[in-house]
Design an enzyme around this catalytic site. Sequence first.
Site, PDB file in Angstrom:
ATOM      1  N   CYS A 178       0.815  -1.219   0.000  1.00  0.00           N
ATOM      2  CA  CYS A 178       0.000   0.000   0.000  1.00  0.00           C
ATOM      3  C   CYS A 178       0.849   1.270   0.000  1.00  0.00           C
ATOM      4  O   CYS A 178       0.303   2.366  -0.113  1.00  0.00           O
ATOM      5  CB  CYS A 178      -0.950   0.000   1.193  1.00  0.00           C
ATOM      6  SG  CYS A 178      -1.987  -1.462   1.254  1.00  0.00           S
ATOM      7  N   HIS A 232      -2.671   7.008   3.687  1.00  0.00           N
ATOM      8  CA  HIS A 232      -3.200   5.755   3.142  1.00  0.00           C
ATOM      9  C   HIS A 232      -4.465   5.385   3.914  1.00  0.00           C
ATOM     10  O   HIS A 232      -4.484   5.378   5.140  1.00  0.00           O
ATOM     11  CB  HIS A 232      -2.146   4.656   3.251  1.00  0.00           C
ATOM     12  CG  HIS A 232      -2.686   3.305   2.958  1.00  0.00           C
ATOM     13  ND1 HIS A 232      -3.473   3.053   1.850  1.00  0.00           N
ATOM     14  CD2 HIS A 232      -2.586   2.127   3.625  1.00  0.00           C
ATOM     15  CE1 HIS A 232      -3.826   1.785   1.858  1.00  0.00           C
ATOM     16  NE2 HIS A 232      -3.301   1.190   2.927  1.00  0.00           N
ATOM     17  N   ASN A 237      -9.898  -0.159   2.044  1.00  0.00           N
ATOM     18  CA  ASN A 237      -8.475  -0.026   1.746  1.00  0.00           C
ATOM     19  C   ASN A 237      -8.237  -0.422   0.287  1.00  0.00           C
ATOM     20  O   ASN A 237      -8.344  -1.592  -0.066  1.00  0.00           O
ATOM     21  CB  ASN A 237      -7.694  -0.951   2.691  1.00  0.00           C
ATOM     22  CG  ASN A 237      -6.200  -0.916   2.465  1.00  0.00           C
ATOM     23  OD1 ASN A 237      -5.719  -0.439   1.436  1.00  0.00           O
ATOM     24  ND2 ASN A 237      -5.451  -1.437   3.425  1.00  0.00           N
TER      25      ASN A 237
HETATM   26  N1  COA Z   1     -16.313  -9.250  12.482  1.00  0.00           N
HETATM   27  C1  COA Z   1     -16.502  -9.641  13.745  1.00  0.00           C
HETATM   28  N2  COA Z   1     -15.505 -10.107  14.531  1.00  0.00           N
HETATM   29  C2  COA Z   1     -14.268 -10.151  13.973  1.00  0.00           C
HETATM   30  C3  COA Z   1     -14.006  -9.757  12.663  1.00  0.00           C
HETATM   31  C4  COA Z   1     -15.092  -9.301  11.894  1.00  0.00           C
HETATM   32  N3  COA Z   1     -14.963  -8.883  10.627  1.00  0.00           N
HETATM   33  N4  COA Z   1     -12.697  -9.909  12.404  1.00  0.00           N
HETATM   34  C5  COA Z   1     -12.141 -10.395  13.522  1.00  0.00           C
HETATM   35  N5  COA Z   1     -13.088 -10.546  14.472  1.00  0.00           N
HETATM   36  C6  COA Z   1     -12.945 -11.043  15.820  1.00  0.00           C
HETATM   37  C7  COA Z   1     -11.737 -11.915  16.007  1.00  0.00           C
HETATM   38  O1  COA Z   1     -12.021 -13.243  15.647  1.00  0.00           O
HETATM   39  C8  COA Z   1     -11.489 -11.789  17.484  1.00  0.00           C
HETATM   40  O2  COA Z   1     -12.364 -12.634  18.175  1.00  0.00           O
HETATM   41  P1  COA Z   1     -11.842 -13.445  19.462  1.00  0.00           P
HETATM   42  O3  COA Z   1     -11.456 -12.379  20.453  1.00  0.00           O
HETATM   43  O4  COA Z   1     -13.056 -14.217  19.825  1.00  0.00           O
HETATM   44  O5  COA Z   1     -10.689 -14.240  18.992  1.00  0.00           O
HETATM   45  C9  COA Z   1     -11.913 -10.347  17.786  1.00  0.00           C
HETATM   46  O6  COA Z   1     -12.754  -9.944  16.696  1.00  0.00           O
HETATM   47  C10 COA Z   1     -10.761  -9.391  17.909  1.00  0.00           C
HETATM   48  O7  COA Z   1      -9.918  -9.596  16.791  1.00  0.00           O
HETATM   49  P2  COA Z   1      -8.641  -8.715  16.563  1.00  0.00           P
HETATM   50  O8  COA Z   1      -7.926  -9.186  15.332  1.00  0.00           O
HETATM   51  O9  COA Z   1      -7.854  -8.608  17.822  1.00  0.00           O
HETATM   52  O10 COA Z   1      -9.345  -7.319  16.297  1.00  0.00           O
HETATM   53  P3  COA Z   1      -8.673  -5.923  16.180  1.00  0.00           P
HETATM   54  O11 COA Z   1      -9.270  -5.017  17.173  1.00  0.00           O
HETATM   55  O12 COA Z   1      -7.181  -6.008  16.113  1.00  0.00           O
HETATM   56  O13 COA Z   1      -9.190  -5.443  14.756  1.00  0.00           O
HETATM   57  C11 COA Z   1      -8.399  -5.207  12.520  1.00  0.00           C
HETATM   58  C12 COA Z   1      -8.854  -6.172  13.604  1.00  0.00           C
HETATM   59  C13 COA Z   1      -8.043  -6.027  11.295  1.00  0.00           C
HETATM   60  C14 COA Z   1      -9.541  -4.273  12.189  1.00  0.00           C
HETATM   61  C15 COA Z   1      -7.187  -4.407  13.030  1.00  0.00           C
HETATM   62  O14 COA Z   1      -6.228  -5.273  13.582  1.00  0.00           O
HETATM   63  C16 COA Z   1      -6.533  -3.603  11.943  1.00  0.00           C
HETATM   64  O15 COA Z   1      -7.136  -2.741  11.376  1.00  0.00           O
HETATM   65  N6  COA Z   1      -5.234  -3.862  11.664  1.00  0.00           N
HETATM   66  C17 COA Z   1      -4.545  -3.161  10.637  1.00  0.00           C
HETATM   67  C18 COA Z   1      -4.943  -3.756   9.327  1.00  0.00           C
HETATM   68  C19 COA Z   1      -4.522  -2.942   8.149  1.00  0.00           C
HETATM   69  O16 COA Z   1      -4.628  -1.754   8.130  1.00  0.00           O
HETATM   70  N7  COA Z   1      -4.032  -3.626   7.115  1.00  0.00           N
HETATM   71  C20 COA Z   1      -3.667  -3.074   5.889  1.00  0.00           C
HETATM   72  C21 COA Z   1      -2.367  -2.379   5.972  1.00  0.00           C
HETATM   73  S1  COA Z   1      -1.933  -1.678   4.443  1.00  0.00           S
END
Ligand code: COA
Length: 339
Positions: free
Chosen positions: A121, A263, A293
């Site tokens: 990205c 971004h 994204n």
């Molecule tokens: N809907 C509902 N629950 C979801 C889910 C969804 N779409 N995706 C994950 N979960 C759940 C997980 O299974 C987890 O459940 P558990 O606690 O029972 O295991 C819980 O939500 C928390 O998951 P986690 O991964 O810790 O959530 P988070 O707060 O870190 O949010 C992202 C996840 C992906 C939104 C976040 O980590 C993020 O934005 N990261 C950066 C990603 C990014 O920008 N990538 C591109 C870079 S260019």
Amino acid sequence: MIGVRNGARKRARLVALGAEVPERIVTNEDMAKMVDTSDEWIYSRTGIKERRFVAEDEAASDLAVRAGIKILAEAEMDPLEVDVLIVPTASPDHIFPATATLVANRIGAHRAAAFDILAGCTGFIYGLAQGTALIESGLAGNVLVLGAEALSKITDQTDRSTCILFGDAAAGAMLVAAPEDEVTGFLGFELGADGSGGQDLVVPAGGSRMPAKDGPYEAALSCIQMNGREVFKFATRVMVESCTKLLEALEMHVDEIDLLVAHQANQRIIDHAISRLGIPPEKVFNNLERYGNTSSASIPLAMLEAREAGMLSPGDMTLLVGFGAGLTWGSTVMRYEPT
Ligand code: COA
């Protein structure tokens, strides 16, 4: 193109923007019919409400061609005037040929050198740096940097931790050579990469490590796999560090920035970074709510819509910052002087 260094120092200036998004809108409610998720979960964690997906028979180059034609029209440029076409993409049509060559052919840029940049990205910022270097060295006059993504094609639509994040789009900018004495264009870049985090954001199969011919693999291995928490921590850190280092190197104060375009990955990442940088929200344009994204396309797509919203005007000092697979990051400061 033929480039010969003639000693004339130039500055690279961004003169035109353009974008193309697919027609198909996929809302959070649509996502909730595909995987176990909800609008509330997605919006509160990411700031995304909907994204666009290409049609079954479309690839990244199809969007890029339409965006490229719009950019040429805004630049009032014949395609044969393009010296170099750079396509940053994480979802190219093929491993090779480069998507850029396919796009160059279809938009009629038959004189252009054409290549892709694979910097996740951050690709658009890397592409701007490459275009700027080609212009300022005197090797090229007009460089089209055109981010193109069909990420829905490399996303596992059954994996709720990734499928809610990504969308498809193509967007880019035309860079031209301006006289060196004009205070315009790109003032500097801060770019970096840390491959120790490479596996945190990866498409495992399809390259030479896990060749497609040795498959079939389960679909997930040919799709984006992400360690969301690690990427989140990385992104918040490098956004702040990159912008801070660049502003220091330019001896600029953050108050001199009129507009920040980051971004568009996650609203919480952006909010965290701007509060650490001391940039007020009214100087920040976001549109990830509507597109998710879109990787290499996200920054130029947001710049275009910032301009439409009256937030990017001639003379504005603009800070652009990105991060992504690699892991990579980059920022640039440019004065927007389209004419
Ligand atoms: N809907 C509902 N629950 C979801 C889910 C969804 N779409 N995706 C994950 N979960 C759940 C997980 O299974 C987890 O459940 P558990 O606690 O029972 O295991 C819980 O939500 C928390 O998951 P986690 O991964 O810790 O959530 P988070 O707060 O870190 O949010 C992202 C996840 C992906 C939104 C976040 O980590 C993020 O934005 N990261 C950066 C990603 C990014 O920008 N990538 C591109 C870079 S260019």
